[in-house]
Design a protein around this motif. Structure first.
Motif, PDB file in Angstrom:
ATOM      1  N   THR A  17     -30.076  72.971 -34.057  1.00 25.30           N
ATOM      2  CA  THR A  17     -31.133  72.903 -33.052  1.00 25.30           C
ATOM      3  C   THR A  17     -30.681  72.095 -31.836  1.00 25.30           C
ATOM      4  O   THR A  17     -29.635  71.447 -31.844  1.00 25.30           O
ATOM      5  CB  THR A  17     -32.402  72.247 -33.631  1.00 25.30           C
ATOM      6  OG1 THR A  17     -32.149  70.838 -33.815  1.00 25.30           O
ATOM      7  CG2 THR A  17     -32.777  72.878 -34.962  1.00 25.30           C
ATOM      8  N   HIS A  18     -31.494  72.122 -30.803  1.00 25.79           N
ATOM      9  CA  HIS A  18     -31.178  71.391 -29.577  1.00 25.79           C
ATOM     10  C   HIS A  18     -31.372  69.883 -29.718  1.00 25.79           C
ATOM     11  O   HIS A  18     -31.011  69.133 -28.809  1.00 25.79           O
ATOM     12  CB  HIS A  18     -32.021  71.927 -28.420  1.00 25.79           C
ATOM     13  CG  HIS A  18     -31.585  73.286 -27.963  1.00 25.79           C
ATOM     14  ND1 HIS A  18     -32.455  74.358 -27.856  1.00 25.79           N
ATOM     15  CD2 HIS A  18     -30.369  73.764 -27.597  1.00 25.79           C
ATOM     16  CE1 HIS A  18     -31.784  75.419 -27.432  1.00 25.79           C
ATOM     17  NE2 HIS A  18     -30.527  75.083 -27.275  1.00 25.79           N
ATOM     18  N   VAL A  19     -31.944  69.423 -30.852  1.00 24.15           N
ATOM     19  CA  VAL A  19     -32.020  67.986 -31.116  1.00 24.15           C
ATOM     20  C   VAL A  19     -30.997  67.605 -32.179  1.00 24.15           C
ATOM     21  O   VAL A  19     -31.078  66.534 -32.794  1.00 24.15           O
ATOM     22  CB  VAL A  19     -33.440  67.550 -31.537  1.00 24.15           C
ATOM     23  CG1 VAL A  19     -34.405  67.742 -30.385  1.00 24.15           C
ATOM     24  CG2 VAL A  19     -33.906  68.282 -32.791  1.00 24.15           C
ATOM     25  N   GLU A  20     -30.000  68.502 -32.396  1.00 22.29           N
ATOM     26  CA  GLU A  20     -28.853  68.254 -33.267  1.00 22.29           C
ATOM     27  C   GLU A  20     -29.218  68.110 -34.738  1.00 22.29           C
ATOM     28  O   GLU A  20     -28.519  67.418 -35.490  1.00 22.29           O
ATOM     29  CB  GLU A  20     -28.061  67.014 -32.800  1.00 22.29           C
ATOM     30  CG  GLU A  20     -27.756  66.977 -31.325  1.00 22.29           C
ATOM     31  CD  GLU A  20     -26.903  68.155 -30.837  1.00 22.29           C
ATOM     32  OE1 GLU A  20     -26.308  68.852 -31.658  1.00 22.29           O
ATOM     33  OE2 GLU A  20     -26.845  68.366 -29.608  1.00 22.29           O
ATOM     34  N   ARG A  24     -26.551  64.004 -37.362  1.00 24.95           N
ATOM     35  CA  ARG A  24     -25.563  63.232 -36.599  1.00 24.95           C
ATOM     36  C   ARG A  24     -25.282  61.876 -37.232  1.00 24.95           C
ATOM     37  O   ARG A  24     -24.135  61.417 -37.292  1.00 24.95           O
ATOM     38  CB  ARG A  24     -26.029  63.051 -35.155  1.00 24.95           C
ATOM     39  CG  ARG A  24     -25.866  64.276 -34.285  1.00 24.95           C
ATOM     40  CD  ARG A  24     -26.272  63.956 -32.869  1.00 24.95           C
ATOM     41  NE  ARG A  24     -27.644  63.457 -32.795  1.00 24.95           N
ATOM     42  CZ  ARG A  24     -28.207  62.978 -31.687  1.00 24.95           C
ATOM     43  NH1 ARG A  24     -27.508  62.904 -30.579  1.00 24.95           N
ATOM     44  NH2 ARG A  24     -29.448  62.578 -31.690  1.00 24.95           N
ATOM     45  N   SER A  25     -26.327  61.229 -37.698  1.00 23.68           N
ATOM     46  CA  SER A  25     -26.144  59.924 -38.339  1.00 23.68           C
ATOM     47  C   SER A  25     -25.367  60.063 -39.633  1.00 23.68           C
ATOM     48  O   SER A  25     -24.502  59.235 -39.952  1.00 23.68           O
ATOM     49  CB  SER A  25     -27.506  59.268 -38.606  1.00 23.68           C
ATOM     50  OG  SER A  25     -28.168  58.952 -37.395  1.00 23.68           O
ATOM     51  N   ASP A  84     -16.127  57.118 -32.994  1.00 23.90           N
ATOM     52  CA  ASP A  84     -17.414  56.863 -32.357  1.00 23.90           C
ATOM     53  C   ASP A  84     -18.523  57.689 -32.999  1.00 23.90           C
ATOM     54  O   ASP A  84     -18.281  58.634 -33.740  1.00 23.90           O
ATOM     55  CB  ASP A  84     -17.327  57.207 -30.866  1.00 23.90           C
ATOM     56  CG  ASP A  84     -16.453  56.235 -30.093  1.00 23.90           C
ATOM     57  OD1 ASP A  84     -16.221  55.131 -30.611  1.00 23.90           O
ATOM     58  OD2 ASP A  84     -15.996  56.597 -28.999  1.00 23.90           O
ATOM     59  N   HIS A  85     -19.746  57.323 -32.648  1.00 21.95           N
ATOM     60  CA  HIS A  85     -20.926  58.050 -33.117  1.00 21.95           C
ATOM     61  C   HIS A  85     -20.801  59.535 -32.767  1.00 21.95           C
ATOM     62  O   HIS A  85     -20.376  59.891 -31.672  1.00 21.95           O
ATOM     63  CB  HIS A  85     -22.169  57.450 -32.452  1.00 21.95           C
ATOM     64  CG  HIS A  85     -23.453  57.919 -33.040  1.00 21.95           C
ATOM     65  ND1 HIS A  85     -23.987  59.158 -32.796  1.00 21.95           N
ATOM     66  CD2 HIS A  85     -24.321  57.292 -33.884  1.00 21.95           C
ATOM     67  CE1 HIS A  85     -25.135  59.278 -33.448  1.00 21.95           C
ATOM     68  NE2 HIS A  85     -25.356  58.169 -34.122  1.00 21.95           N
ATOM     69  N   VAL A  86     -21.157  60.397 -33.709  1.00 23.53           N
ATOM     70  CA  VAL A  86     -21.189  61.840 -33.441  1.00 23.53           C
ATOM     71  C   VAL A  86     -22.381  62.118 -32.533  1.00 23.53           C
ATOM     72  O   VAL A  86     -23.533  61.896 -32.905  1.00 23.53           O
ATOM     73  CB  VAL A  86     -21.291  62.643 -34.751  1.00 23.53           C
ATOM     74  CG1 VAL A  86     -21.514  64.122 -34.454  1.00 23.53           C
ATOM     75  CG2 VAL A  86     -20.044  62.444 -35.591  1.00 23.53           C
ATOM     76  N   ASP A  87     -22.099  62.583 -31.320  1.00 27.28           N
ATOM     77  CA  ASP A  87     -23.149  62.765 -30.321  1.00 27.28           C
ATOM     78  C   ASP A  87     -23.778  64.156 -30.346  1.00 27.28           C
ATOM     79  O   ASP A  87     -24.916  64.335 -29.900  1.00 27.28           O
ATOM     80  CB  ASP A  87     -22.574  62.517 -28.918  1.00 27.28           C
ATOM     81  CG  ASP A  87     -22.111  61.076 -28.736  1.00 27.28           C
ATOM     82  OD1 ASP A  87     -22.964  60.180 -28.854  1.00 27.28           O
ATOM     83  OD2 ASP A  87     -20.918  60.862 -28.483  1.00 27.28           O
TER      84      ASP A  87
END
Length: 384
Positions: free
Chosen positions: A229-232, A252-253, A262-265
Motif C-alpha cells: 500500500t501507499h502507507v508501506e 517497515r519496522s 538505516d530504517h527501511v523507509d
C-alpha cells in the motif's frame, strides 16, 4: 550522451554483491521509474521522468536507443509476450496522457496508439482474456477494455471503484480473470468472459482498507496475492476466496529491526522466483540501500533478516528492481549478474554476484544480517 563507469563496492555484512557498473541515464534531476525485460533478455526498457523510454543491453549495459512520444508521465512499460503477441520486439507503455502506445524496439518508432481520451490517465495495463485478445487498463476510477487486435474498445467498468485504479493484472493460469486495485482500498476480481459489465462480471471484492500501490501473484498455481500500500503496509491474500492470510501493518519496522542499516523507509516491490511458496519484500532506504527480506506470512506474519543487500550504488530512493535470476538459461546467460536497479538519482546500477553454487536463486546471500536490539531506531519515517 550515455556515461558508464566501473567500480567495486564491498558490503561488509553481505559480500556476495558488488556494483559492477552504473549508468547515468540523464543529466539533471531525472528519475528512473521502471525497468522491464524483453522476453529473450536481449534488451531491457527503462522508463524515465523525461517521458521517454531508453533501451539497454542487460548483459553489457550498452545503450541501444530511445522511444519518445508520450506527453505526460509514463506509468508502466512491458514488452509483448508470446501469449498476447507474435511480435516480441514490441514494447508497450501507458501514460497519464491517456494513451497506451506500442513501439518497435528495432527502429524505436511508435507503431500503434490506443487513446482513452485526453481527460483520462492510464496507470496500468495488462494483456489477457480467454482468447488472449483483451487489453485491460486502469484509469481514473474506471477499468477499460480493448480488443488489442483491432484497437476497438469493448467495455468500460465504472461502478466497481471510486478512485484511481492503480493496478490491473490478468491472473496467471486463469487468463479470463482480471484483478484490479485502487486508491479506494479495494481489490476486485472480474471474470472477463462474454460481454463485460459491472453487474455480471464482478466475482469478488477485497477491502484492504487503504490506498493500494502495487499487487502481484505468487505460490503454486498463483493462488496467493501480495499487496503493498501507499502507507508501506503489506498484506497476503488467497484471491480465490478473498481470504486474508497476513496483514503486516508495521512492515517497515519489522524489516528495519532485522538489519544493521538505516530504517527501511519504503518498499520497492515483492519478489517471487516463479516456484514454491516463498516470497521476499524488497525494502529500501532514502540513501539508496536495498534489502531482500523474506516474508513469513503464516501465523502472525513476520519479516525475516535480509538474504541479500545491495548497497553503495544509489544515492536516493530506488524505484525499480530487475532480478536476472528468472532469466532463461540461468547463470550461464546472466553471466553472474544479479540484476539491475534504477531510482530517483537517475542511475541504473548493475549488480554482480560471485556465487556460482546457487543456480536458481543466485541473488540470495548466505550472510544474514541481524540488528542488535540496542541499535534499534525509534524514529518512524514518513512513508515515501
Amino acid at each position: 550522451m550515455e556515461e558508464a563507469t566501473a567500480m567495486e563496492v564491498e558490503e561488509p555484512k553481505s559480500k556476495k554483491f558488488g556494483l559492477k557498473n552504473s549508468i547515468q541515464t540523464n543529466f539533471g534531476n531525472d528519475y528512473v521509474f521502471q525497468i522491464a525485460p524483453k522476453d529473450d533478455w536481449s534488451s531491457m526498457a527503462v522508463s524515465l521522468s523525461t517521458k521517454a523510454v531508453k533501451l539497454y543491453s542487460p548483459a553489457t549495459g550498452q545503450f541501444q536507443g530511445e522511444c519518445k512520444g508520450h506527453s505526460d508521465t509514463i506509468n508502466q512499460i512491458s514488452f509483448s509476450v508470446s501469449s498476447s503477441s507474435s511480435s516480441p520486439h514490441v514494447l508497450h507503455s501507458c501514460s497519464s496522457d491517456g494513451t497506451i502506445r506500442a513501439w518497435d524496439t528495432r527502429t524505436f518508432q511508435q507503431v500503434s496508439c490506443i487513446s482513452a481520451g485526453s481527460s483520462q490517465e492510464i496507470f496500468s495495463f495488462s494483456f489477457g482474456g480467454s482468447n488472449d485478445n483483451l487489453l485491460a487498463a486502469g484509469a481514473k476510477s474506471q477499468i477499460l477494455f480493448w480488443d488489442w487486435r483491432n484497437g476497438k474498445q469493448v467495455a468500460c467498468l465504472e461502478e466497481s471503484h471510486i478512485e484511481d485504479v492503480t493496478q490491473v493484472h490478468f491472473v496467471p493460469d486463469n487468463r479470463n480473470k482480471l484483478l484490479s486495485a485502487s486508491v479506494d482500498g479495494l481489490m476486485c476480481i472480474f471474470n472477463t468472459d462474454g460481454d463485460i459489465n459491472d453487474d455480471d462480471n464482478l466475482e469478488s471484492v477485497i477491502n484492504v482498507g487503504t490506498s493500494i500501490g502495487k499487487v502481484g501473484f505468487f505460490g503454486e498455481t498463483y493462488k496467493k496475492l501480495w499487496c503493498l500500500t501507499h502507507v508501506e503496509s503489506l498484506s497476503i491474500w488467497d484471491w480465490r476466496d478473498a481470504r486474508n492470510e497476513a496483514n503486516l501493518l508495521e512492515a517497515r519496522s519489522l524489516a528495519s529491526d532485522s538489519w544493521t542499516l538505516d530504517h527501511v523507509d519504503y518498499f520497492v516491490d515483492c519478489h517471487y522466483p516463479g516456484e514454491g511458496e516463498s516470497l521476499w519484500v524488497i525494502g529500501g532506504t532514502n540513501a539508496g540501500a536495498l534489502g531482500y527480506f523474506p516474508v513469513n506470512y503464516r501465523g502472525a506474519g513476520t519479516i525475516g533478516s535480509p538474504e541479500a543487500i545491495l548497497g553503495g550504488g544509489h544515492t536516493g530512493v530506488v524505484r525499480s528492481v530487475l532480478p536476472m535470476s528468472s532469466m532463461k538459461g540461468g547463470r550461464a546467460q546472466s553471466q553472474g549478474i544479479f540484476g539491475w536497479t534504477g531510482g530517483e538519482d537517475g542511475r541504473l546500477c548493475c549488480w554482480l554476484s560471485d556465487d556460482s553454487s546457487e543456480i536458481n536463486r543466485s541473488w540470495i546471500s548466505s550472510a544474514l544480517v541481524m540488528k542488535p536490539p540496542k541499535a534499534r531506531k525509534k524514529k518512524r519515517h514518513n512513508p515515501y
